[in-house]
Design an enzyme around this catalytic site. Structure first.
Site, PDB file in Angstrom:
ATOM      1  N   GLY A   1      11.213 -10.281 -11.919  1.00 29.79           N
ATOM      2  CA  GLY A   1      10.250  -9.301 -11.555  1.00 29.79           C
ATOM      3  C   GLY A   1      10.870  -8.092 -11.881  1.00 29.79           C
ATOM      4  O   GLY A   1      12.021  -7.707 -11.460  1.00 29.79           O
TER       5      GLY A   1
ATOM      6  N   GLY B   1       8.515  -5.242 -10.926  1.00 27.60           N
ATOM      7  CA  GLY B   1       7.500  -4.375 -10.419  1.00 27.60           C
ATOM      8  C   GLY B   1       8.619  -3.196  -9.659  1.00 27.60           C
ATOM      9  O   GLY B   1       9.660  -3.062  -9.893  1.00 27.60           O
ATOM     10  N   LEU B   2       7.950  -2.556  -8.638  1.00 29.25           N
ATOM     11  CA  LEU B   2       8.588  -1.488  -7.693  1.00 29.25           C
ATOM     12  C   LEU B   2       9.802  -2.258  -7.333  1.00 29.25           C
ATOM     13  O   LEU B   2      11.043  -1.805  -7.267  1.00 29.25           O
ATOM     14  CB  LEU B   2       7.680  -1.007  -6.865  1.00 29.25           C
ATOM     15  CG  LEU B   2       6.928   0.122  -7.556  1.00 29.25           C
ATOM     16  CD1 LEU B   2       6.069   0.661  -6.458  1.00 29.25           C
ATOM     17  CD2 LEU B   2       7.995   1.241  -8.053  1.00 29.25           C
ATOM     18  N   ALA B   3       9.651  -3.643  -6.794  1.00 24.65           N
ATOM     19  CA  ALA B   3      10.928  -3.985  -6.035  1.00 24.65           C
ATOM     20  C   ALA B   3      12.096  -4.604  -6.961  1.00 24.65           C
ATOM     21  O   ALA B   3      13.200  -4.137  -6.750  1.00 24.65           O
ATOM     22  CB  ALA B   3      10.509  -5.143  -5.207  1.00 24.65           C
ATOM     23  N   GLY B   4      11.582  -5.158  -8.136  1.00 24.37           N
ATOM     24  CA  GLY B   4      12.363  -5.734  -9.165  1.00 24.37           C
ATOM     25  C   GLY B   4      13.048  -4.754  -9.768  1.00 24.37           C
ATOM     26  O   GLY B   4      14.338  -4.553  -9.983  1.00 24.37           O
TER      27      GLY B   4
ATOM     28  N   HIS C   1      -8.712  -6.215   2.445  1.00 27.34           N
ATOM     29  CA  HIS C   1      -8.866  -4.929   2.286  1.00 27.34           C
ATOM     30  C   HIS C   1     -10.368  -4.324   2.483  1.00 27.34           C
ATOM     31  O   HIS C   1     -11.179  -4.944   1.779  1.00 27.34           O
ATOM     32  CB  HIS C   1      -8.195  -4.232   1.002  1.00 27.34           C
ATOM     33  CG  HIS C   1      -8.067  -2.825   1.032  1.00 27.34           C
ATOM     34  ND1 HIS C   1      -8.977  -1.689   1.309  1.00 27.34           N
ATOM     35  CD2 HIS C   1      -6.858  -2.082   1.118  1.00 27.34           C
ATOM     36  CE1 HIS C   1      -8.476  -0.865   1.466  1.00 27.34           C
ATOM     37  NE2 HIS C   1      -7.022  -0.641   1.036  1.00 27.34           N
TER      38      HIS C   1
ATOM     39  N   ARG D   1      -6.692  -2.154   8.411  1.00 34.37           N
ATOM     40  CA  ARG D   1      -7.597  -2.778   7.384  1.00 34.37           C
ATOM     41  C   ARG D   1      -8.282  -4.004   8.028  1.00 34.37           C
ATOM     42  O   ARG D   1      -9.214  -4.199   7.773  1.00 34.37           O
ATOM     43  CB  ARG D   1      -6.532  -3.067   6.112  1.00 34.37           C
ATOM     44  CG  ARG D   1      -6.172  -1.827   5.677  1.00 34.37           C
ATOM     45  CD  ARG D   1      -5.055  -2.351   4.457  1.00 34.37           C
ATOM     46  NE  ARG D   1      -4.922  -1.189   3.727  1.00 34.37           N
ATOM     47  CZ  ARG D   1      -4.054  -0.867   2.640  1.00 34.37           C
ATOM     48  NH1 ARG D   1      -3.363  -2.119   2.376  1.00 34.37           N
ATOM     49  NH2 ARG D   1      -3.708   0.153   2.143  1.00 34.37           N
TER      50      ARG D   1
ATOM     51  N   ARG E   1      -0.587  -5.718   7.294  1.00 33.38           N
ATOM     52  CA  ARG E   1       0.401  -4.456   6.667  1.00 33.38           C
ATOM     53  C   ARG E   1      -0.517  -3.503   6.772  1.00 33.38           C
ATOM     54  O   ARG E   1      -1.711  -3.160   6.606  1.00 33.38           O
ATOM     55  CB  ARG E   1       0.625  -4.693   5.357  1.00 33.38           C
ATOM     56  CG  ARG E   1       1.367  -3.622   4.643  1.00 33.38           C
ATOM     57  CD  ARG E   1       1.554  -3.590   3.186  1.00 33.38           C
ATOM     58  NE  ARG E   1       0.541  -3.836   2.278  1.00 33.38           N
ATOM     59  CZ  ARG E   1      -0.150  -2.987   1.630  1.00 33.38           C
ATOM     60  NH1 ARG E   1       0.373  -1.699   1.679  1.00 33.38           N
ATOM     61  NH2 ARG E   1      -1.090  -3.215   0.856  1.00 33.38           N
TER      62      ARG E   1
END
Ligand code: FAD
Length: 637
Positions: free
Chosen positions: A40, A42-45, A266, A330, A435
């Site tokens: 991954g 994305g932002l984390a990976g 959402h 949400r 979240r």
């Protein structure tokens, strides 16, 4: 079996600093001898791979897109939270911690959430230093806006493109390491299995999506940063490629899956417009800072919105939640929208929509002021619906969006499988049953930039270097299993498309395990999913070959996993007979129709263990204890 979350001792505010001091370090000269796999980007990976490589480890990073720059994180619109308190409106680490615990309906770990709030401030410094173009005030300071579930403005943003800009920052750091050859990047490569040797995670098996080549990669540790599973519901705001395969394959190898039924719906998405769609579009929650949500007071009112006078409108969020109003969290805003639509007061085709109205904001800020804040979101809405939101209110409706469940991890972000780490949306860790907006980006970057690099070094220093290579029989076996599974898809030659199975599963999940759930509906879904799955393996039609670009084959694997995972999700939802956060059990509600938790019986993380194909998963419980906050009914009135 009791799950040890490895939470450090000591006062909450000092746990992370104490832990960092207690963790072992790897000698700088030894770091290059250790190899990591990060699945991954994305932002984390991307943040993890770049940081680990910067530290000196050898990193292999994988993604299924043609570039890390296209990871789903790019879609994030509204912003990222941090407790900087720039507006001087009363924010603090303690308040961000409390809001997040309360937002998650008291179903997250105190220690993780406190650490997240602490680290949030470092993230903003890091990203601003990388050049992320956060919005600024006239004086040059970074600007903040508010998001649901908070009474302070703590959300940093870059117009409606925060995810894209943050990803560019992380991508640029990753590219630097690719240039330095400390990261070897494998785009268009999908992880299809996890390899365990003697109870340790030793590597992965992948398929090159362009050539079909199946191969193995060995490492000292494997990090999964593969995002969420919202697409199990077929229609969602997630990118079409988002899937559960990596974490589900790991689950089948023994990793526990925590809280799969905690999914987030959402409230502000463009309503479904027909059965031609394969994805839905989010309108950022930030719009609720200035847009007002309403429906006509009268059922089936046929008038166009501009013909409905104030007296005939129900601003139901402001009415029901006067303190938080349109910025109610949400799950609460989504259920409130469903309720008014169920009453017959929904707007637009099919009555499944509510208005998000900017008339007042345009009067106050001018069209240019609104455009400056939300211009790209307004353009996007107009392109998709053909309606001008500057002229008429937007129509919005809740949609599947984010998944709080994921692989179980301890405080070090390690799963119960030694050597397997899970970060970002792929793990279950910090958001509890719901979240709050702008918290996913915060968590993914906290995990990748600031937590994993510490905790991973500790495990490596203790375990020493891996001697195992891809010649080991476990790798050969896993490769063969992957090849056999791919061949099986191609050999069925049935009559139904992969997509039709995905849609059927998704509709079943949305209807019975979506915004609200009850035991009868969940039992119905549990009975039906194995039937759909059986038909899939009998009657799916996957054309083409294995050794070529074959997107139907890719999808078949992902949908096959959704078909098993969907059952686990429903099983988890059925066993949790309380309501909490995004998990609303109709049997468990207050007289006013709000979610009613059952702390006496359900104050735990539900971690499911795969017990073998065809057997029900086994439940393990990680009890949640609350020392710093008082458990209270979650009220936003
Ligand atoms: C429309 C939208 C708007 C959002 N807006 C916000 C917001 O404003 N603020 C906020 O905080 N959050 C927001 N979110 C949530 C947030 O964007 C995500 O939770 C977050 O970006 C997830 O990041 P990630 O790195 O964990 O995963 P992703 O960005 O999904 O990355 C997953 C990576 O894993 C790779 N991958 C997956 N499976 C495999 C496999 N089997 N093999 C190889 N590679 C694989 C993919 O290629 C990709 O690189 C939004 C979400 C959506 C859908």
């Amino acid at each position: 079996m009791s799950l040890n979350a490895n939470i450090p001792s000591g006062p909450l505010a000092e746990k992370w600093d104490k832990h960092k001091f207690d963790l072992k370090l790897v000698n700088p000269a030894n770091k290059r001898r250790f190899s990591m796999i990060v699945v991954g980007s994305g932002l984390a990976g991307a943040s993890a791979a770049a940081t680990l490589a910067e530290l000196g480890y050898g990193v292999k990073c994988f993604c299924f897109q043609d570039s890390p720059r296209r990871a789903h994180s790019i879609a994030a619109q509204g912003g990222i939270n941090a407790a900087k308190n720039y507006p001087n409106d009363g924010d603090s680490i303690q308040r961000l911690f409390y809001d997040t615990i309360k937002g998650g309906d008291f179903r997250s770990r105190e220690a993780n959430v406190y650490r997240l709030a602490q680290i949030s401030n470092q993230i903003i410094d890091q990203c601003a230093a990388q050049g992320v173009p956060f919005a600024r005030e006239y004086g040059g300071l970074l600007e903040n806006r508010s998001f649901g579930g908070a009474l302070v403005s703590r959300t940093f943003y870059a117009r409606g493109q925060t995810g894209q800009q943050l990803l560019l920052g992380a991508y640029q750091a990753l590219e630097r390491q690719i240039g330095l050859k400390t990261v070897q990047m494998f785009p268009r490569t999908e992880m299809l299995d996890l390899v365990m040797v003697d109870g340790q995670t030793r590597g992965i098996v992948t398929r090159n999506l362009l050539t079909g080549r199946v191969e193995s990669h060995a490492a000292d540790a494997v990090v999964l940063a593969t995002g969420g599973y919202g697409n199990a519901f077929y229609l969602s705001t997630n990118a079409i490629g988002c899937n559960a395969t990596a974490i589900f394959r790991a689950y089948k190898k023994g990793a526990f899956f925590a809280n799969p039924c905690y999914t987030q719906i959402h409230p502000t998405c463009i309503p479904v417009s027909g059965d031609h769609q394969s994805k839905l579009t989010l309108m950022s929650e930030s719009l609720r800072n200035d847009g007002r949500v309403w429906v006509p007071k009268r059922k089936g009112d046929p008038r166009s919105p501009d013909q409905i006078p104030e007296a005939d409108r129900d601003y139901y969020l402001e009415r029901k939640y006067p303190t938080y109003g349109n910025l109610a969290p949400r799950d609460i805003a989504s259920r409130a929208a469903k309720q008014v639509c169920d009453e017959g007061r929904g707007v637009g085709p099919g009555g499944r929509g509510v208005y998000l109205d900017f008339t007042e904001a345009i009067e106050r800020l001018g069209k240019s002021g609104v455009c400056e804040r939300y211009g790209n979101l307004f353009d996007m809405y107009q392109r998709i619906t053909g309606e001008d939101p500057y002229q008429f209110p937007m129509r919005i409706y809740p949609a599947m969006h984010y998944t709080m469940g994921g692989l179980w991890v301890d405080y070090n972000l390690m799963s119960n499988l030694p050597g397997l780490y899970v970060i970002g949306e792929a793990n279950f860790s910090d958001h509890g049953a719901n979240r709050l907006g702008a918290s996913a980006l915060m968590q993914g970057l906290a995990d990748g930039y600031f937590i994993l690099p510490y905790t991973l070094s500790d495990a490596l220093a203790r375990a020493g270097q891996t001697k195992i290579t891809t010649d080991h029989p476990e790798f050969k076996k896993a490769e063969k299993d992957v090849q056999n599974r791919l061949q099986k898809f191609l050999s069925i030659k049935g009559k139904r498309t992969v997509k039709s199975f995905h849609r059927e599963l998704g509709t079943l999940l949305w209807e019975n395990c979506g915004m609200s759930r009850n035991a009868a509906g969940l039992r119905k879904a549990l009975a039906r999913i194995p039937e759909i799955r059986a038909e899939f393996w009998r009657n799916v039609n996957v054309l083409g070959e294995k050794e070529e670009l074959n997107q139907t084959l890719e999808k078949a694997g992902r949908v096959a996993d959704f078909l098993e995972f969907g059952e686990l999700l429903v099983q988890d939802a059925l066993h949790r007979s309380e309501s909490c956060g995004g998990h609303f059990r109709e049997e468990s509600q207050t007289d006013e129709g709000e979610a009613k938790r059952d702390d006496a019986n359900f104050s735990y993380v539900a971690a499911w263990e795969h017990a073998g194909d065809g057997k029900p998963a086994v439940l393990h419980k990680e009890p949640l204890t609350f020392d710093a906050v008082q458990l209270a009914a979650r009220s936003y009135k």
